[in-house]
Design a protein around this motif. Structure first.
Motif, short mmCIF file in Angstrom:
data_model
loop_
_atom_site.label_atom_id
_atom_site.label_comp_id
_atom_site.label_asym_id
_atom_site.label_seq_id
_atom_site.Cartn_x
_atom_site.Cartn_y
_atom_site.Cartn_z
N ALA A 1 -16.04 72.84 6.57
CA ALA A 1 -15.04 72.57 7.60
C ALA A 1 -15.47 71.42 8.50
O ALA A 1 -14.67 70.55 8.84
CB ALA A 1 -14.79 73.83 8.42
N SER A 2 -16.73 71.40 8.87
CA SER A 2 -17.22 70.33 9.75
C SER A 2 -17.22 68.99 9.02
O SER A 2 -16.88 67.96 9.60
CB SER A 2 -18.62 70.65 10.25
N SER A 3 -17.58 68.99 7.72
CA SER A 3 -17.57 67.76 6.95
C SER A 3 -16.15 67.23 6.77
O SER A 3 -15.89 66.04 6.87
CB SER A 3 -18.23 67.99 5.59
N PHE A 4 -15.23 68.14 6.49
CA PHE A 4 -13.83 67.74 6.31
C PHE A 4 -13.29 67.08 7.57
O PHE A 4 -12.64 66.03 7.52
CB PHE A 4 -12.99 68.97 5.96
N LEU A 5 -13.60 67.69 8.72
CA LEU A 5 -13.11 67.13 9.98
C LEU A 5 -13.82 65.82 10.31
O LEU A 5 -13.21 64.89 10.86
CB LEU A 5 -13.33 68.16 11.11
N LYS A 6 -15.12 65.74 9.96
CA LYS A 6 -15.88 64.51 10.22
C LYS A 6 -15.30 63.34 9.40
O LYS A 6 -15.14 62.23 9.91
CB LYS A 6 -17.34 64.74 9.84
N ILE A 7 -14.98 63.61 8.13
CA ILE A 7 -14.41 62.56 7.29
C ILE A 7 -13.04 62.13 7.81
O ILE A 7 -12.73 60.93 7.85
CB ILE A 7 -14.30 63.04 5.82
N LEU A 8 -12.25 63.10 8.24
CA LEU A 8 -10.94 62.75 8.81
C LEU A 8 -11.12 61.87 10.04
O LEU A 8 -10.40 60.88 10.22
CB LEU A 8 -10.18 64.02 9.20
N GLY A 9 -12.08 62.25 10.90
CA GLY A 9 -12.33 61.46 12.10
C GLY A 9 -12.80 60.05 11.79
O GLY A 9 -12.40 59.08 12.45
N ASP A 10 -13.64 59.92 10.77
CA ASP A 10 -14.15 58.60 10.38
C ASP A 10 -13.06 57.70 9.81
O ASP A 10 -13.21 56.48 9.76
CB ASP A 10 -15.26 58.74 9.34
N ASN A 11 -11.96 58.31 9.35
CA ASN A 11 -10.88 57.54 8.72
C ASN A 11 -9.59 57.60 9.52
O ASN A 11 -8.49 57.54 8.97
CB ASN A 11 -10.64 58.06 7.30
N ASP A 12 -9.75 57.72 10.84
CA ASP A 12 -8.60 57.71 11.75
C ASP A 12 -7.58 58.80 11.44
O ASP A 12 -6.38 58.62 11.64
CB ASP A 12 -7.91 56.34 11.75
N GLY A 13 -8.05 59.92 10.88
CA GLY A 13 -7.17 61.05 10.61
C GLY A 13 -6.40 60.96 9.31
O GLY A 13 -5.56 61.81 9.04
#
Length: 410
Positions: free
Chosen positions: A286-298
């Motif tokens: 879950a944390s990785s998924f959210l981190k990747i989303l954050g790194d790619n502007d959602g």
């Protein structure tokens, strides 16, 4: 980013056969739901039972009646609620109005029958079907799982006659009607994540083109055609990976320079670069998924050819980001906080598309019941069962083919 206002004149120029929406006559369905609700409410009144003793159940009861009967469910709400010890007609009326004006979070008329069943109200056989069939009168659909082949129509030919050249070229590679439909809808979903800067207003909210799709078929029925759609975004994903590698290399070089020179000239430590990608693995924490989303502007595409990959991940303690997917569908803010390492991640405007393929059993594992919020977010395309074996060499030129085995050529 430019804004384009909807034009009725432009819509009028679209061929009439595409404008027309073929919806079944829902009057018989509505009348049956109303009759079934009436029979259950009568038994509730005869036995004087409060089937929604707590506030949560009471609110869900309101949403359920709104879903099945709309405004006509208001009086049933009063007839059921009056068995609560502190029942007030004005407060009940106000709550039902709120349910009419709000979103039900995927709650359907099934919840009404479920609450009645929990309260040991005997349901007639005709009423018990509501525990597995979900009418949705307000949207003009039955919402039930369609099983007969006659009720599984393919996209009409007029749709393909007016496709843009790019999409037309893609679907022309299909080998059957189901294959063509799967490729078309899969292409639309995969490309929807690429239009992250296109938005409109629906129900007074800003919405983006992102879609959630689940292609459902028995083993060997052709759902693998969906994997071809992923190839459309592979070049974008590859370029983003290459960019991440370059940024990571530059980061390592900057860190080495920082470690060597910080004592001499007071250099500041560089920040870690974002992990850029478009296609996000479903097998992520879950944390990785959210981190990747954050790194790619959602922005991200969740693509899996086996629905089990996502369902198994969501069941794990580390990978349960089902709530993130539900919120991301409506572009709501999603956040995560962990005490360890003071980790915090927030994505203000997620634009996620999801494309999955799997068997009916894999759907049940991912979405165990219709009350699960993911149910209402997904579009389901069901491929009809077909008997026979397709000759995969029928369109291949095998006369000049070479079969390689070990180091010998035959």
């Amino acid at each position: 980013m430019s804004k384009k206002i909807f034009s009725a004149q432009d819509w009028e120029n679209v061929p009439s056969e595409i404008q027309q929406i073929h919806t079944p006559d829902i009057a018989p369905i509505y009348n049956k739901v109303k009759d079934d609700v009436e029979s259950v409410v009568r038994e509730i009144e005869q036995r004087g039972i409060d089937i929604a003793p707590n506030y949560k159940d009471w609110v869900e009861l309101g949403f359920a009646l709104v879903d099945g009967l709309g405004e006509n469910g208001r009086e049933y709400y009063h007839r059921i609620s009056r068995f609560y010890p502190t029942y007030q007609r004005e407060e009940t009326d106000k709550q039902y109005t709120h349910c009419l004006q709000s979103k039900g979070q995927g709650i359907t008329i099934r919840s009404f029958f479920h609450l009645a069943n929990q309260a040991e109200i005997s349901l007639a056989p005709s009423n018990k079907e509501h525990l597995s069939i979900l009418p949705n009168i307000q949207n003009g659909k039955t919402g039930k799982w369609i099983k007969s082949e006659e009720e599984l129509p393919a996209f009409p030919e007029c749709v393909f006659e007016h496709l843009p050249p790019f999409l037309n070229e893609i679907v022309n590679n299909s080998i059957s009607v189901d294959d063509r439909d799967t490729i078309l809808i899969g292409t639309i979903v995969c490309l929807s994540v690429c239009f992250y800067n296109v938005c409109g207003v629906y129900d007074e909210r800003i919405v983006y083109p992102n879609l959630y799709l689940f292609v459902v078929a028995d083993a060997g029925m052709g759902k693998g055609a969906l994997t071809l759609c992923r190839e459309l975004v592979v070049p974008i994903n590859r370029n983003l990976h290459e960019l991440s590698k370059r940024l990571e290399q530059e980061y390592k070089e900057a860190m080495n320079a920082y470690i060597k020179g910080k004592k001499d000239n007071g250099m500041t430590m560089t920040t870690e670069p974002p992990m850029r990608m478009l296609v996000i693995p479903a097998n992520s924490s879950a944390s990785s998924f959210l981190k990747i989303l954050g790194d790619n502007d959602g922005v991200g595409l969740l693509f899996e050819s086996e629905g089990d990959t996502l369902s198994q991940t969501l069941k794990s303690a580390y990978g349960n980001y089902s709530d993130v997917l539900r919120k991301a569908f409506h572009h709501e803010l999603v956040s995560l906080s962990r005490r360890k390492d003071r980790e915090y991640c927030e994505v203000a405007n997620p634009r996620v598309s999801v494309a999955l393929a799997g068997t009916p059993e894999q759907v049940r594992r991912l979405i165990p019941d219709a009350e699960n919020g993911l149910m209402s977010r997904f579009c389901f395309y069901i491929i009809r069962f077909k008997r026979g074996i397709r000759n995969v060499f029928a369109t291949s030129d095998i006369s000049q083919s070479k079969i390689l085995l070990s180091d010998k050529t035959f």
